[in-house]
Scaffold this active site. Structure first.
Site, PDB file in Angstrom:
ATOM      1  N   HIS A 192     -36.516   1.206   3.580  1.00 52.33           N
ATOM      2  CA  HIS A 192     -35.236   0.484   3.606  1.00 52.33           C
ATOM      3  C   HIS A 192     -35.366  -0.927   3.014  1.00 52.33           C
ATOM      4  CE1 HIS A 192     -32.629   3.060   6.172  1.00 52.33           C
ATOM      5  NE2 HIS A 192     -33.806   3.555   6.536  1.00 52.33           N
TER       6      HIS A 192
ATOM      7  N   CYS B 159     -33.932   6.254   1.676  1.00 56.73           N
ATOM      8  CA  CYS B 159     -34.116   7.046   2.886  1.00 56.73           C
ATOM      9  C   CYS B 159     -33.194   8.273   2.919  1.00 56.73           C
ATOM     10  CB  CYS B 159     -33.994   6.151   4.108  1.00 56.73           C
ATOM     11  SG  CYS B 159     -34.914   6.816   5.492  1.00 56.73           S
TER      12      CYS B 159
ATOM     13  N   GLU C  24     -33.188  -2.788   1.925  1.00 56.46           N
ATOM     14  CA  GLU C  24     -32.018  -3.622   2.270  1.00 56.46           C
ATOM     15  C   GLU C  24     -32.195  -4.290   3.628  1.00 56.46           C
ATOM     16  OE1 GLU C  24     -32.272  -0.480   2.641  1.00 56.46           O
ATOM     17  OE2 GLU C  24     -31.164   0.189   4.398  1.00 56.46           O
TER      18      GLU C  24
HETATM   19  N1  GLN Z   1     -34.027  10.777   9.351  1.00 56.76           N
HETATM   20  C1  GLN Z   1     -32.854  10.575   8.551  1.00 56.76           C
HETATM   21  C2  GLN Z   1     -32.394  11.875   7.919  1.00 56.76           C
HETATM   22  O1  GLN Z   1     -33.059  12.850   8.004  1.00 56.76           O
HETATM   23  C3  GLN Z   1     -33.115   9.549   7.487  1.00 56.76           C
HETATM   24  C4  GLN Z   1     -33.495   8.257   8.140  1.00 56.76           C
HETATM   25  C5  GLN Z   1     -32.977   7.063   7.445  1.00 56.76           C
HETATM   26  O2  GLN Z   1     -32.154   7.095   6.539  1.00 56.76           O
HETATM   27  N2  GLN Z   1     -33.436   5.930   7.930  1.00 56.76           N
HETATM   28  O3  GLN Z   1     -31.353  11.933   7.335  1.00 56.76           O
END
Ligand code: GLN
Length: 184
Positions: A159, A75, A161
């Site tokens: 995610h 992410c 994890e």
């Molecule tokens: N929206 C977050 C970002 O732009 C990332 C979201 C996440 O890691 N769950 O950094």
């Protein structure tokens, strides 16, 4: 095998817990020197702007660019690795653009080489707008990669994890073992 988890911000504890469940020696990384004897590094989800700012403050941006072992970004961790940020994977990532209507959702993913679907948790996930020719897509949604690999770099826009399913982490550990073989 010793794996570091970047622990500046975000969901690092969950990655540490999952790696420990898999019996892997794990350390939380907050300073460049802590990367020295690692066989791999995980960059967790969180808030990429904050994470990049903290990385810059501690000199971890240059240290991670110079780090030679496998890296797994999830992410926000995927965002910081892209072409326009740390430049370690040839992807262009757009923040918060995945599923504009539903910011967060779960989806069953068909991952290449896996018989059973993986329940992936997406939280304000990044959207891959462009992937270079060297990037292999391992899972996708509507034609957009959500799990991808380029050499020693693995990225997930979801995610892994946050579920009990260890398969994506195990895949990363396989990449670490492959690289250890190459470097030995
Ligand atoms: N929206 C977050 C970002 O732009 C990332 C979201 C996440 O890691 N769950 O950094």
């Amino acid at each position: 095998m010793k794996i570091g988890v970047l622990a500046l911000q975000g969901a690092f504890r969950e990655h540490v817990a999952m790696l420990r469940r898999l019996g892997v020696e794990t350390v939380e990384v907050r300073l460049p020197g802590e990367l020295d004897d690692l066989d791999g590094l995980i960059i967790p989800g969180g808030e990429s702007t904050t994470m990049l700012r903290l990385m810059g403050l501690y000199g971890l941006d240059d240290a991670i660019r110079a780090f030679e072992a496998p890296i797994f970004g999830t992410c926000a961790g995927m965002i910081v690795l892209d072409r326009d940020r740390l430049g370690l994977i040839d992807l262009v990532v757009e923040r918060n653009a995945f599923g504009r209507q539903v910011a967060s959702f779960e989806a069953p993913l068909q991952i290449e080489g896996e018989a059973e679907p993986f329940t992936a948790v997406f939280i304000r996930a990044p959207w891959v707008a462009d992937a270079g020719p060297g990037v292999a897509t391992l899972a996708e949604i509507d034609g957009h990669p959500v799990l991808a690999r380029e050499g020693r770099i693995l990225v997930a826009s979801f995610h892994p994890e946050l579920t009990d399913d260890t398969r994506v982490h195990e895949r990363f550990l396989e990449i670490v073992r492959e690289e250890q073989g190459v470097r030995a």
